[in-house]
Scaffold this active site. Structure first.
Site, short mmCIF file in Angstrom:
data_model
loop_
_atom_site.label_atom_id
_atom_site.label_comp_id
_atom_site.label_asym_id
_atom_site.label_seq_id
_atom_site.Cartn_x
_atom_site.Cartn_y
_atom_site.Cartn_z
N SER A 1 0.87 -1.18 0.01
CA SER A 1 0.07 0.15 0.09
C SER A 1 0.83 1.41 -0.13
O SER A 1 1.40 1.68 -1.04
CB SER A 1 -0.91 -0.16 1.25
OG SER A 1 -1.87 1.21 1.03
N ASP B 1 -10.47 -5.17 -2.92
CA ASP B 1 -9.68 -4.04 -2.06
C ASP B 1 -10.52 -2.65 -2.55
O ASP B 1 -10.28 -2.41 -3.59
CB ASP B 1 -8.30 -4.26 -2.51
CG ASP B 1 -7.48 -3.46 -1.47
OD1 ASP B 1 -8.10 -2.55 -0.94
OD2 ASP B 1 -6.28 -3.69 -1.51
N HIS C 1 -7.78 -5.31 1.79
CA HIS C 1 -6.48 -4.61 2.08
C HIS C 1 -5.44 -5.08 3.04
O HIS C 1 -4.23 -5.03 2.73
CB HIS C 1 -6.63 -2.93 2.28
CG HIS C 1 -5.66 -2.15 1.73
ND1 HIS C 1 -5.25 -1.97 0.35
CD2 HIS C 1 -5.01 -1.33 2.45
CE1 HIS C 1 -4.48 -0.88 0.55
NE2 HIS C 1 -3.98 -0.67 1.62
#
Ligand SMILES: *[C@@H]1O[C@H](CO)[C@@H](O)[C@H](O)[C@H]1NC(C)=O
Ligand SMILES: *[C@@H]1O[C@H](CO)[C@@H](O)[C@H](O)[C@H]1NC(C)=O
Length: 399
Positions: free
Chosen positions: A170, A343, A372
């Site tokens: 991320s 996600d 996520h």
């Protein structure tokens, strides 16, 4: 007694008297270094100085248990997601934690901590507690421009290697893409960039916090200034006690705790609720409010670009009235993208756009039904994800 102390008092006694607590997870309350030691791995702490004066602490697992003296494979730098830190790669126990798995596969493992998180709240001149406005004046751009280069140079210097593996989750991916576009000379130092839940374009991100900031960006920035909330969700021992108290296996509130995590990170069907107290022992680990402003600006502008300071200030900082866009064409490192259809933060259509602009995508793998945080904490993470990652890294391990 103020509210915080009162709560602390109540929870302390609730906790101490063992109400609702018959199950304390043995890893509850352990930090990254303690977790690594507990599971029988060697650990080193390295202090790294960035060019703009931040002092970052990186944790190293120099080798695994079955390769006693030194790693047989190149170093790998692990860079976590927003509000996470080094602990989040080693908090799923001895079998499922990627940090341990990589060490046992012969890699020399480096777990980085960004500026501003629990381990990296230090600076040569700025005080993180008394000068939050200046200390927390950063977003993913500064992480990409300073923290990642400092970490990469340190790993290569200590290990006397020319290049390394990079694994980001991320924020660890968007800051990488910013670095590789902004300082393209770093592409040569990357053997393979493995991206979990990749982020660069975020136009289709579907998250209530970011949507709210997007819709109220001016108001959000004013609130931050007015209440001096430059630091967001720092590590809190109180929160970990609350989590142990209300989210343990015997608590009737455990599902509620899980719902709260799903609200923040998206619903997961692979999450082990038993691990909540262990996760919250270190996470959230703190970040900056500016990160949220920057990301929201990009969603509004439908662009992967630097921070927008307004026309006058942009002209001064960038020499142009609009913020410069990152040129993904300069990201020449080989990139492996692992993304998901479920996600809400790294959305498949945004990943497709990123992938189309990157010149050297070597893997693009959709992981079905992953949320996520499943990339770190899913119960099925080894067969679903890590086996592919290891296999793919292996093909880049020798030259
Ligand atoms: C590289 O490591 C040596 C010690 O091994 C240290 O003296 C030197 O300052 C380091 N250089 C950089 C650029 O980090
Ligand atoms: C969940 O975590 C607990 C505690 O670490 C472990 O005993 C259990 O096997 C895990 N459950 C699953 C489905 O992996």
């Amino acid at each position: 007694m103020d509210l915080k102390n009162l709560l602390l008092f109540v929870f302390y006694w609730y906790f101490a008297l063992g109400v609702h607590i018959r199950q304390i997870h043995p890893d509850f309350g352990l930090n990254a270094i303690q977790l690594i030691k507990k599971y029988g791995y060697p650990v080193e702490a390295h202090q790294i100085r960035t060019d703009d004066g931040y002092i970052l602490e990186t944790h190293r697992i120099p080798h695994g248990k079955n390769n006693q003296n030194s790693a047989s494979k190149p170093p790998v730098l692990l860079v976590p997601g927003l509000l996470c830190g080094s602990a989040d790669w080693v908090n799923m126990g001895g079998t499922n934690s990627l940090g341990f798995i990589l060490a046992d596969h012969g890699y020399d493992v480096w777990l980085s901590n960004y500026r501003g998180n629990t381990w990296s709240r230090k600076h040569e001149t700025l005080n993180a507690d008394t000068n939050k406005k200046n200390f927390f004046d950063y977003s993913f751009h500064e992480i990409g421009a300073y923290d990642l280069p400092a970490n990469i140079d340190n790993v290569l210097n200590v290990t006397k290697q020319e290049n390394l593996f990079y694994i980001g989750h991320s924020l660890g991916t968007i800051s990488f893409f910013a670095m590789a576009a902004f300082k393209p000379e770093y592409n040569n130092k990357i053997r393979l960039m493995t991206a979990f839940a990749p982020v660069a374009y975020i136009t289709n991100m579907d998250h209530f916090i970011f949507s709210w900031v997007e819709e109220n960006l001016d108001y959000f920035n004013k609130l931050i200034d007015k209440y001096e909330m430059y630091e967001i969700m720092p590590y809190s021992p109180l929160l970990s006690i609350i989590a142990q108290t209300f989210c343990n296996d015997d608590s009737i509130f455990q599902s509620f705790c899980a719902e709260f995590i799903y609200l923040i990170a998206g619903r997961s069907i692979n999450f082990n609720k038993t691990m909540i107290p262990v996760i919250v022992s270190n996470t959230p680990a703190g970040s900056s409010a500016k990160m949220f402003s920057h990301v929201s600006q990009m969603a509004i502008a439908d662009s992967f670009q630097q921070y927008d300071y307004g026309e006058a200030m942009n002209k001064k900082k960038y020499g142009q009235i609009t913020p410069p866009k990152y040129d993904l064409g300069k990201v020449t490192s080989p990139v492996a993208l692992y993304y998901s259809d479920k996600d809400v933060l790294s959305v498949a259509t945004d990943v497709d756009r990123l992938s189309a602009e990157l010149p050297n995508v070597v893997v693009k793998k959709m992981i079905n039904d992953y949320s996520h945080l499943d990339y770190l904490w899913a119960t099925n993470v080894i067969p679903t994800l890590y086996d592919y990652v290891l296999e793919n890294m292996n093909t880049y391990s020798y030259r």
